[in-house]
Design a protein around this motif. Structure first.
Motif, PDB file in Angstrom:
ATOM      1  N   LYS A  52       0.958  -1.090  -0.044  1.00 52.12           N
ATOM      2  CA  LYS A  52       0.124   0.054  -0.106  1.00 52.12           C
ATOM      3  C   LYS A  52       0.793   1.349  -0.051  1.00 52.12           C
ATOM      4  N   SER A  77      -4.774  -8.951   2.388  1.00 50.74           N
ATOM      5  CA  SER A  77      -6.397  -9.271   2.497  1.00 50.74           C
ATOM      6  C   SER A  77      -6.855  -8.014   3.054  1.00 50.74           C
ATOM      7  N   GLY A  78      -6.214  -6.764   2.720  1.00 52.33           N
ATOM      8  CA  GLY A  78      -7.042  -5.739   3.358  1.00 52.33           C
ATOM      9  C   GLY A  78      -6.707  -5.231   4.709  1.00 52.33           C
ATOM     10  N   TYR A  82       0.474  -4.861   3.252  1.00 54.21           N
ATOM     11  CA  TYR A  82      -0.818  -5.460   3.630  1.00 54.21           C
ATOM     12  C   TYR A  82      -1.079  -6.882   3.089  1.00 54.21           C
ATOM     13  N   GLN A 126      -7.416   0.916  -9.136  1.00 53.08           N
ATOM     14  CA  GLN A 126      -8.234   1.485  -7.871  1.00 53.08           C
ATOM     15  C   GLN A 126      -8.857   2.869  -8.267  1.00 53.08           C
ATOM     16  N   MET A 130      -1.179  -2.583  -4.569  1.00 50.36           N
ATOM     17  CA  MET A 130      -2.789  -3.108  -4.365  1.00 50.36           C
ATOM     18  C   MET A 130      -3.295  -1.659  -4.999  1.00 50.36           C
TER      19      MET A 130
END
Length: 299
Positions: free
Chosen positions: A148, A156-157, A154, A264, A260
């Protein structure tokens, strides 16, 4: 190291061993729980990690290394079981409970000034590659952690780690202190590698109609800190070497696979200043525009 509880171990791969310091082949006098002999077994780098400093507790690994970097050799790394004043980006406090892998590594890089902005990217890439390598023996393919932007790790969030990079310029080189914190076996404050692996093994067994009991889960070996650190340092040396000689471009495709933010969507708003001019910023006023992140800009 005089005036501290930090102990030093030197890899037996090095040609000389300083007097009064313990080698990886001798019994350790360190009070740290970190096992130097296990670490050196997995270390394949040419210099990163070959001088290993360990301690049970100190305020901050990065502050210690900043104070002693002038006399430490290339590739030196300091590992602490606990930090009492760990630091994050922007002066934030980094929580350092038992179960974290916390270390700072030293590398001197000879790169053009404009390339220094990518040092953080290189470090984070090495960390996710090291995590993947160190967990292959626990779960098929290893864990695919994500980056991130700019410096968080990170899965899985959920945040499982982070990096804090301190650079100074001296003798035509950047002195880079790479501070890393990774949640290995501590379930708080977010989650940790051991918990993630346990959940994935549980899901795999459910898919095979086999239940993983709590007792079986506790029998599964967790992530070995010594193995993890060695893997991260091995990849850090490889990534730094490529970066030093070829720049960030050869590393960019691999970085983007772990980034990630690709595809987005972010919401930007037009900012109206007092003079009536406009600009675009992450502000909750003015005309809003939805944008999709497609990659990294060269600037």
């Amino acid at each position: 190291v005089q005036g501290s509880d930090v102990k030093v171990a030197i890899s037996t791969q090095q040609a000389a061993e300083p007097s009064g310091q313990s080698s990886s082949g001798s019994s350790s006098t360190s009070s740290s729980s970190f096992d130097a002999s296990v670490f050196f077994k997995y270390l394949t780098s040419s210099s990163m990690g070959h001088t290993l400093l360990t301690t049970r507790s100190l305020p901050s690994t990065q502050e210690f290394m900043r104070s002693h970097s002038a006399v430490l050799p290339e590739g030196a790394v300091l590992v602490a079981d606990r930090q009492t004043k760990g630091k994050g980006r922007g002066g934030n406090v980094w929580t350092s409970p038992d179960g974290c892998l916390m270390f700072t590594a030293l590398r001197r890089l000879q790169v053009p000034g404009p390339q220094a902005a990518f040092i953080n990217y290189v470090v984070c890439l090495a960390v996710v590659q090291g995590i993947k390598e160190a967990t292959k023996n626990l779960i098929e393919g290893g864990l695919n952690a994500q980056i991130k932007w700019p410096n968080d790790i990170y899965y899985s969030g959920m945040k499982i780690g982070g990096a804090l990079i301190h650079t100074t310029w001296s003798a035509s080189k950047f002195c880079v202190l790479t501070g890393i914190g990774l949640n290995v076996s501590n379930s708080q404050p977010t989650t940790c590698l051991d918990d993630i692996i346990f959940r994935q093994l549980h899901q795999q067994r459910q898919g095979a109609a086999v239940q993983l009991t709590a007792q079986e889960g506790t029998m599964n070996p967790g992530v070995c800190k010594e193995h993890l650190l060695a893997c991260v340092l091995n990849h850090l040396e490889l990534c730094f070497s490529m970066f030093e000689f070829q720049g960030f471009e050869p590393l960019k495709p691999l970085y983007l696979t772990s980034w990630m933010h690709s595809n987005q969507q972010v919401e930007l708003a037009e900012d109206v200043t007092a003079e009536g001019s406009t600009g675009v910023g992450l502000l909750d006023r003015g005309k809003k525009v939805m944008l999709t992140i497609v990659g990294l800009s060269p600037y």
